[in-house]
Design a protein around this motif. Structure first.
Motif, PDB file in Angstrom:
ATOM      1  N   PRO A   1       0.797  -1.228   0.000  1.00 29.52           N
ATOM      2  CA  PRO A   1       0.000   0.000   0.000  1.00 29.52           C
ATOM      3  C   PRO A   1       0.828   1.275   0.000  1.00 29.52           C
ATOM      4  CG  PRO A   1      -0.028  -1.036   2.173  1.00 29.52           C
ATOM      5  CD  PRO A   1       0.601  -2.011   1.237  1.00 29.52           C
ATOM      6  N   GLU A   2       2.068   1.215   0.489  1.00 27.73           N
ATOM      7  CA  GLU A   2       2.896   2.413   0.555  1.00 27.73           C
ATOM      8  C   GLU A   2       3.827   2.557  -0.641  1.00 27.73           C
ATOM      9  OE1 GLU A   2       2.341   4.531   2.989  1.00 27.73           O
ATOM     10  OE2 GLU A   2       0.873   3.161   3.840  1.00 27.73           O
ATOM     11  N   ALA A   3       3.883   1.570  -1.511  1.00 29.13           N
ATOM     12  CA  ALA A   3       4.842   1.583  -2.614  1.00 29.13           C
ATOM     13  C   ALA A   3       4.494   2.667  -3.626  1.00 29.13           C
ATOM     14  CB  ALA A   3       4.868   0.232  -3.318  1.00 29.13           C
ATOM     15  N   PRO A   4       5.506   3.364  -4.150  1.00 28.37           N
ATOM     16  CA  PRO A   4       5.248   4.355  -5.191  1.00 28.37           C
ATOM     17  C   PRO A   4       4.581   3.703  -6.405  1.00 28.37           C
ATOM     18  CG  PRO A   4       7.485   4.554  -4.337  1.00 28.37           C
ATOM     19  CD  PRO A   4       6.924   3.281  -3.793  1.00 28.37           C
ATOM     20  N   GLY A   5       3.454   4.206  -6.821  1.00 24.50           N
ATOM     21  CA  GLY A   5       2.772   3.649  -7.976  1.00 24.50           C
ATOM     22  C   GLY A   5       1.761   2.576  -7.631  1.00 24.50           C
TER      23      GLY A   5
ATOM     24  N   ARG B   1       5.154   0.288   7.290  1.00 23.09           N
ATOM     25  CA  ARG B   1       4.603   1.195   8.301  1.00 23.09           C
ATOM     26  C   ARG B   1       5.635   1.482   9.398  1.00 23.09           C
ATOM     27  NH1 ARG B   1      -0.103  -1.815   6.694  1.00 23.09           N
ATOM     28  NH2 ARG B   1       0.411  -3.493   8.151  1.00 23.09           N
ATOM     29  N   ILE B   2       6.362   0.450   9.824  1.00 21.04           N
ATOM     30  CA  ILE B   2       7.375   0.659  10.866  1.00 21.04           C
ATOM     31  C   ILE B   2       8.493   1.561  10.344  1.00 21.04           C
ATOM     32  CG2 ILE B   2       9.129  -0.469  12.282  1.00 21.04           C
ATOM     33  CD1 ILE B   2       7.282  -2.927  12.373  1.00 21.04           C
ATOM     34  N   ALA B   3       8.964   1.270   9.130  1.00 18.63           N
ATOM     35  CA  ALA B   3      10.050   2.071   8.558  1.00 18.63           C
ATOM     36  C   ALA B   3       9.611   3.506   8.325  1.00 18.63           C
ATOM     37  CB  ALA B   3      10.517   1.443   7.242  1.00 18.63           C
ATOM     38  N   SER B   4       8.379   3.699   7.883  1.00 16.11           N
ATOM     39  CA  SER B   4       7.877   5.056   7.648  1.00 16.11           C
ATOM     40  C   SER B   4       7.807   5.843   8.947  1.00 16.11           C
ATOM     41  CB  SER B   4       6.491   5.000   6.995  1.00 16.11           C
ATOM     42  OG  SER B   4       6.558   4.416   5.710  1.00 16.11           O
TER      43      SER B   4
ATOM     44  N   ALA C   1      21.538   2.188  13.903  1.00 19.82           N
ATOM     45  CA  ALA C   1      21.191   2.661  12.564  1.00 19.82           C
ATOM     46  C   ALA C   1      19.740   3.097  12.442  1.00 19.82           C
ATOM     47  CB  ALA C   1      21.492   1.569  11.527  1.00 19.82           C
ATOM     48  N   ALA C   2      18.929   2.839  13.465  1.00 18.36           N
ATOM     49  CA  ALA C   2      17.517   3.241  13.408  1.00 18.36           C
ATOM     50  C   ALA C   2      17.373   4.747  13.237  1.00 18.36           C
ATOM     51  CB  ALA C   2      16.790   2.782  14.667  1.00 18.36           C
ATOM     52  N   ASP C   3      18.328   5.508  13.766  1.00 17.61           N
ATOM     53  CA  ASP C   3      18.282   6.956  13.637  1.00 17.61           C
ATOM     54  C   ASP C   3      18.709   7.432  12.255  1.00 17.61           C
ATOM     55  OD1 ASP C   3      17.380   7.412  16.221  1.00 17.61           O
ATOM     56  OD2 ASP C   3      19.400   7.405  17.051  1.00 17.61           O
ATOM     57  N   ARG C   4      19.132   6.488  11.404  1.00 19.67           N
ATOM     58  CA  ARG C   4      19.565   6.863  10.054  1.00 19.67           C
ATOM     59  C   ARG C   4      18.624   6.315   8.980  1.00 19.67           C
ATOM     60  NH1 ARG C   4      25.611   7.831   8.488  1.00 19.67           N
ATOM     61  NH2 ARG C   4      26.248   9.246  10.155  1.00 19.67           N
ATOM     62  N   VAL C   5      17.452   5.909   9.371  1.00 18.32           N
ATOM     63  CA  VAL C   5      16.448   5.481   8.399  1.00 18.32           C
ATOM     64  C   VAL C   5      15.842   6.735   7.787  1.00 18.32           C
ATOM     65  CG1 VAL C   5      14.281   4.241   8.053  1.00 18.32           C
ATOM     66  CG2 VAL C   5      15.996   3.340   9.633  1.00 18.32           C
ATOM     67  N   ARG C   6      15.895   6.837   6.492  1.00 14.71           N
ATOM     68  CA  ARG C   6      15.468   8.051   5.784  1.00 14.71           C
ATOM     69  C   ARG C   6      14.447   7.729   4.689  1.00 14.71           C
ATOM     70  NH1 ARG C   6      18.228   9.990   9.544  1.00 14.71           N
ATOM     71  NH2 ARG C   6      20.336  10.808   9.289  1.00 14.71           N
ATOM     72  N   GLU C   7      13.697   8.742   4.330  1.00 14.22           N
ATOM     73  CA  GLU C   7      12.828   8.683   3.158  1.00 14.22           C
ATOM     74  C   GLU C   7      13.404   9.619   2.114  1.00 14.22           C
ATOM     75  OE1 GLU C   7       8.593  10.552   2.436  1.00 14.22           O
ATOM     76  OE2 GLU C   7       8.370   8.647   3.524  1.00 14.22           O
ATOM     77  N   CYS C   8      13.387   9.199   0.856  1.00 13.63           N
ATOM     78  CA  CYS C   8      13.937  10.025  -0.225  1.00 13.63           C
ATOM     79  C   CYS C   8      13.337  11.428  -0.173  1.00 13.63           C
ATOM     80  CB  CYS C   8      13.643   9.371  -1.574  1.00 13.63           C
ATOM     81  SG  CYS C   8      14.291  10.288  -2.997  1.00 13.63           S
ATOM     82  N   ALA C   9      14.171  12.427  -0.428  1.00 15.10           N
ATOM     83  CA  ALA C   9      13.744  13.819  -0.321  1.00 15.10           C
ATOM     84  C   ALA C   9      12.866  14.276  -1.480  1.00 15.10           C
ATOM     85  CB  ALA C   9      14.972  14.730  -0.234  1.00 15.10           C
ATOM     86  N   ALA C  10      12.797  13.490  -2.539  1.00 20.02           N
ATOM     87  CA  ALA C  10      11.942  13.877  -3.668  1.00 20.02           C
ATOM     88  C   ALA C  10      10.477  13.844  -3.239  1.00 20.02           C
ATOM     89  CB  ALA C  10      12.172  12.947  -4.851  1.00 20.02           C
ATOM     90  N   HIS C  11       9.706  14.831  -3.669  1.00 22.42           N
ATOM     91  CA  HIS C  11       8.328  14.952  -3.195  1.00 22.42           C
ATOM     92  C   HIS C  11       7.442  13.810  -3.674  1.00 22.42           C
ATOM     93  CE1 HIS C  11       7.873  16.565  -7.280  1.00 22.42           C
ATOM     94  NE2 HIS C  11       6.587  16.335  -7.151  1.00 22.42           N
ATOM     95  N   ASN C  12       7.816  13.151  -4.783  1.00 19.95           N
ATOM     96  CA  ASN C  12       6.990  12.083  -5.334  1.00 19.95           C
ATOM     97  C   ASN C  12       7.643  10.715  -5.216  1.00 19.95           C
ATOM     98  OD1 ASN C  12       9.049  12.605  -7.110  1.00 19.95           O
ATOM     99  ND2 ASN C  12       7.780  12.443  -8.959  1.00 19.95           N
ATOM    100  N   CYS C  13       8.564  10.573  -4.272  1.00 19.25           N
ATOM    101  CA  CYS C  13       9.261   9.296  -4.068  1.00 19.25           C
ATOM    102  C   CYS C  13       9.216   8.948  -2.592  1.00 19.25           C
ATOM    103  CB  CYS C  13      10.711   9.381  -4.545  1.00 19.25           C
ATOM    104  SG  CYS C  13      11.648   7.850  -4.315  1.00 19.25           S
TER     105      CYS C  13
END
Length: 217
Positions: free
Chosen positions: A35-39, A85-88, A171-183
């Motif tokens: 459900p969270e995957a792009p596209g 959901r956990i990673a987000s 490394a939990a503090d280094r989990v990131r989401e891509c900075a692109a608005h549509n990614c």
């Protein structure tokens, strides 16, 4: 979408292929869909899909040796969706990443985990992590291999254990989401300065550079 052991090769809607390495085994499962995957696509449909993913992942398992049971695909999708959901909940957009600082204390980690790491999602991860995982061994020729039965459940147990290590470790503090608005791709920032912003520089990073250049022009 196709994948390699060195990272994921994602084919975008624009027909552009690029390499994406999320930096952790458990995060390699996310781009297979959900459900969270792009596209909103879905790759994990059949037992063969799970076996093929195991072969292309960091596990480097021979897909022909993976014994996938009737419920393994459903469990794989449930694990993947829980990990999304956990990673987000752990991830912050890379645009909000501050300058590197000492690791957060236990209380800060607990608050972040409570945002998306509680309830059914954590139970799914913990239940699979408690099952027997793949057993590494030294092959007769001195190379790396896997011993014992290579089942879909053992593959998923290995993924779940990797998730436990990631989300409860430094490394939990280094989990990131891509900075692109549509990614929405999620990765572990393993760079020394901790300033990685993009899923892949040759894709989202390059598109940002192009837009910035056009804006200046």
């Amino acid at each position: 979408m196709t994948e390699t052991a060195a990272g994921l090769i994602l084919h975008t809607r624009e027909g552009v292929a690029y390499r994406f390495d999320p930096g952790a085994l458990c995060l390699e499962l996310l781009p297979t869909g959900g459900p969270e995957a792009p596209g909103g696509y879905e790759v994990m449909r059949t037992p063969a899909d799970l076996a093929a993913w195991a072969g292309r992942s960091r596990l480097r398992v021979d897909p022909a040796l993976v014994e996938v049971g009737p419920g393994d695909v459903e469990r794989a999708r449930a694990l993947r969706d829980a990990l999304w959901r956990i990673a987000s909940a752990h991830a912050r957009p890379a645009t909000d990443v501050p300058a590197p600082q000492p690791a957060s204390g236990p209380s800060a980690r607990s608050e972040m985990s409570a945002g998306g790491g509680a309830g059914a999602d954590v139970e799914i991860v913990n239940a699979l992590a408690a099952m027997p995982s793949l057993a590494p061994r030294i092959e007769p020729g001195g190379g790396f291999g896997w011993g014992g039965p290579i089942t879909g459940t053992r593959v998923l147990a290995s993924v779940a254990r990797d998730a436990v290590e990631l989300f409860t470790g430094p490394a939990a503090d280094r989990v990131r989401e891509c900075a692109a608005h549509n990614c929405r791709l999620i990765f572990v920032d393993t760079s020394r300065p901790g300033r990685r912003r993009w899923c892949a520089m040759e894709h989202c990073g390059n598109r940002h550079k192009v837009r910035a250049h056009r804006g200046r022009a």
